[in-house]
Design a protein around this motif. Structure first.
Motif, PDB file in Angstrom:
ATOM      1  N   THR A  75       0.825  -1.209   0.000  1.00  0.00           N
ATOM      2  CA  THR A  75       0.000   0.000   0.000  1.00  0.00           C
ATOM      3  C   THR A  75       0.859   1.259   0.000  1.00  0.00           C
ATOM      4  O   THR A  75       1.883   1.331   0.672  1.00  0.00           O
ATOM      5  CB  THR A  75      -0.927   0.020   1.233  1.00  0.00           C
ATOM      6  OG1 THR A  75      -1.803  -1.107   1.160  1.00  0.00           O
ATOM      7  CG2 THR A  75      -1.756   1.287   1.295  1.00  0.00           C
ATOM      8  N   VAL A  76       0.413   2.247  -0.761  1.00  0.00           N
ATOM      9  CA  VAL A  76       1.007   3.583  -0.742  1.00  0.00           C
ATOM     10  C   VAL A  76       0.027   4.481   0.007  1.00  0.00           C
ATOM     11  O   VAL A  76      -1.148   4.557  -0.355  1.00  0.00           O
ATOM     12  CB  VAL A  76       1.246   4.121  -2.167  1.00  0.00           C
ATOM     13  CG1 VAL A  76       1.772   5.555  -2.111  1.00  0.00           C
ATOM     14  CG2 VAL A  76       2.196   3.220  -2.930  1.00  0.00           C
ATOM     15  N   ILE A  77       0.507   5.136   1.062  1.00  0.00           N
ATOM     16  CA  ILE A  77      -0.322   6.043   1.846  1.00  0.00           C
ATOM     17  C   ILE A  77      -0.003   7.473   1.419  1.00  0.00           C
ATOM     18  O   ILE A  77       1.151   7.886   1.424  1.00  0.00           O
ATOM     19  CB  ILE A  77      -0.059   5.895   3.354  1.00  0.00           C
ATOM     20  CG1 ILE A  77      -0.245   4.444   3.804  1.00  0.00           C
ATOM     21  CG2 ILE A  77      -0.971   6.826   4.148  1.00  0.00           C
ATOM     22  CD1 ILE A  77       0.207   4.177   5.228  1.00  0.00           C
ATOM     23  N   VAL A  89      -5.197   8.974   1.832  1.00  0.00           N
ATOM     24  CA  VAL A  89      -5.687   8.240   0.671  1.00  0.00           C
ATOM     25  C   VAL A  89      -4.790   7.025   0.507  1.00  0.00           C
ATOM     26  O   VAL A  89      -3.568   7.125   0.640  1.00  0.00           O
ATOM     27  CB  VAL A  89      -5.643   9.125  -0.599  1.00  0.00           C
ATOM     28  CG1 VAL A  89      -6.098   8.349  -1.819  1.00  0.00           C
ATOM     29  CG2 VAL A  89      -6.491  10.372  -0.403  1.00  0.00           C
ATOM     30  N   PHE A  90      -5.392   5.878   0.221  1.00  0.00           N
ATOM     31  CA  PHE A  90      -4.657   4.621   0.173  1.00  0.00           C
ATOM     32  C   PHE A  90      -4.719   4.022  -1.225  1.00  0.00           C
ATOM     33  O   PHE A  90      -5.793   3.893  -1.808  1.00  0.00           O
ATOM     34  CB  PHE A  90      -5.252   3.636   1.180  1.00  0.00           C
ATOM     35  CG  PHE A  90      -5.365   4.241   2.550  1.00  0.00           C
ATOM     36  CD1 PHE A  90      -4.280   4.251   3.402  1.00  0.00           C
ATOM     37  CD2 PHE A  90      -6.544   4.827   2.971  1.00  0.00           C
ATOM     38  CE1 PHE A  90      -4.370   4.828   4.646  1.00  0.00           C
ATOM     39  CE2 PHE A  90      -6.653   5.404   4.218  1.00  0.00           C
ATOM     40  CZ  PHE A  90      -5.554   5.414   5.063  1.00  0.00           C
ATOM     41  N   HIS A  91      -3.559   3.648  -1.745  1.00  0.00           N
ATOM     42  CA  HIS A  91      -3.456   2.963  -3.033  1.00  0.00           C
ATOM     43  C   HIS A  91      -2.970   1.555  -2.708  1.00  0.00           C
ATOM     44  O   HIS A  91      -1.779   1.335  -2.483  1.00  0.00           O
ATOM     45  CB  HIS A  91      -2.501   3.705  -3.960  1.00  0.00           C
ATOM     46  CG  HIS A  91      -2.872   5.156  -4.132  1.00  0.00           C
ATOM     47  ND1 HIS A  91      -3.909   5.567  -4.939  1.00  0.00           N
ATOM     48  CD2 HIS A  91      -2.363   6.273  -3.560  1.00  0.00           C
ATOM     49  CE1 HIS A  91      -4.011   6.885  -4.874  1.00  0.00           C
ATOM     50  NE2 HIS A  91      -3.090   7.332  -4.041  1.00  0.00           N
ATOM     51  N   ASN A  92      -3.929   0.621  -2.643  1.00  0.00           N
ATOM     52  CA  ASN A  92      -3.652  -0.730  -2.169  1.00  0.00           C
ATOM     53  C   ASN A  92      -3.783  -1.720  -3.322  1.00  0.00           C
ATOM     54  O   ASN A  92      -4.879  -1.926  -3.843  1.00  0.00           O
ATOM     55  CB  ASN A  92      -4.641  -1.074  -1.048  1.00  0.00           C
ATOM     56  CG  ASN A  92      -4.376  -2.406  -0.406  1.00  0.00           C
ATOM     57  OD1 ASN A  92      -3.652  -3.232  -0.930  1.00  0.00           O
ATOM     58  ND2 ASN A  92      -4.981  -2.619   0.747  1.00  0.00           N
ATOM     59  N   PRO A  93      -2.683  -2.378  -3.714  1.00  0.00           N
ATOM     60  CA  PRO A  93      -2.759  -3.341  -4.810  1.00  0.00           C
ATOM     61  C   PRO A  93      -3.559  -4.594  -4.461  1.00  0.00           C
ATOM     62  O   PRO A  93      -3.933  -5.353  -5.356  1.00  0.00           O
ATOM     63  CB  PRO A  93      -1.287  -3.679  -5.074  1.00  0.00           C
ATOM     64  CG  PRO A  93      -0.613  -3.447  -3.761  1.00  0.00           C
ATOM     65  CD  PRO A  93      -1.347  -2.291  -3.136  1.00  0.00           C
ATOM     66  N   ASN A  94      -3.857  -4.815  -3.185  1.00  0.00           N
ATOM     67  CA  ASN A  94      -4.616  -5.989  -2.762  1.00  0.00           C
ATOM     68  C   ASN A  94      -6.132  -5.769  -2.847  1.00  0.00           C
ATOM     69  O   ASN A  94      -6.893  -6.723  -2.793  1.00  0.00           O
ATOM     70  CB  ASN A  94      -4.256  -6.359  -1.320  1.00  0.00           C
ATOM     71  CG  ASN A  94      -2.781  -6.617  -1.170  1.00  0.00           C
ATOM     72  OD1 ASN A  94      -2.214  -7.468  -1.838  1.00  0.00           O
ATOM     73  ND2 ASN A  94      -2.127  -5.840  -0.319  1.00  0.00           N
ATOM     74  N   ALA A  95      -6.559  -4.518  -2.937  1.00  0.00           N
ATOM     75  CA  ALA A  95      -7.989  -4.206  -2.974  1.00  0.00           C
ATOM     76  C   ALA A  95      -8.556  -4.562  -4.344  1.00  0.00           C
ATOM     77  O   ALA A  95      -8.023  -4.150  -5.372  1.00  0.00           O
ATOM     78  CB  ALA A  95      -8.220  -2.733  -2.677  1.00  0.00           C
TER      79      ALA A  95
END
Length: 108
Positions: A75-77, A89-95
């Protein structure tokens, strides 16, 4: 285990840590909630438990509990301001999906 923090998010986290110097770091994880299943949690850590992982990112200690680890890996916060609103804001590759309001997410 990787988590990235943008300069804007780092600055915001440091602001809160400066106000509470006894906090061992910033706690990042998830909790079950919302219409999609999980919601992110960002808060000052009260303590570091035995099963927590502490990740040092540019001098910031990010504390992640064992149950959240696989859900937030990669995740990138970020921290963004839009008009009067400001939030992480969260950029989560698992979502694999998010609810319409952006407050919760699902995984695989």
């Amino acid at each position: 285990m990787t988590i990235s923090i943008t300069p804007a998010a780092s600055q915001r986290m440091r602001h809160f840590l400066d106000q509470t110097p006894t906090a061992p770091g910033v706690r990042f994880g998830v909790k079950r909630t919302g219409c999609s299943g999980f919601a992110y949690v960002v808060d000052l850590a009260d303590a570091v438990a035995a099963d927590d992982q502490v990740i040092e990112i540019d001098g910031l200690s990010v504390v992640v509990d064992a149950k959240s680890l696989p859900l937030v890996d990669g995740t990138v916060i970020d921290f963004q301001r839009q008009g009067l609103n400001a939030s992480f804001v969260f950029h989560n590759p698992n979502a694999t999906g998010e609810c319409g309001c952006g407050e919760s997410f699902t995984v695989g």
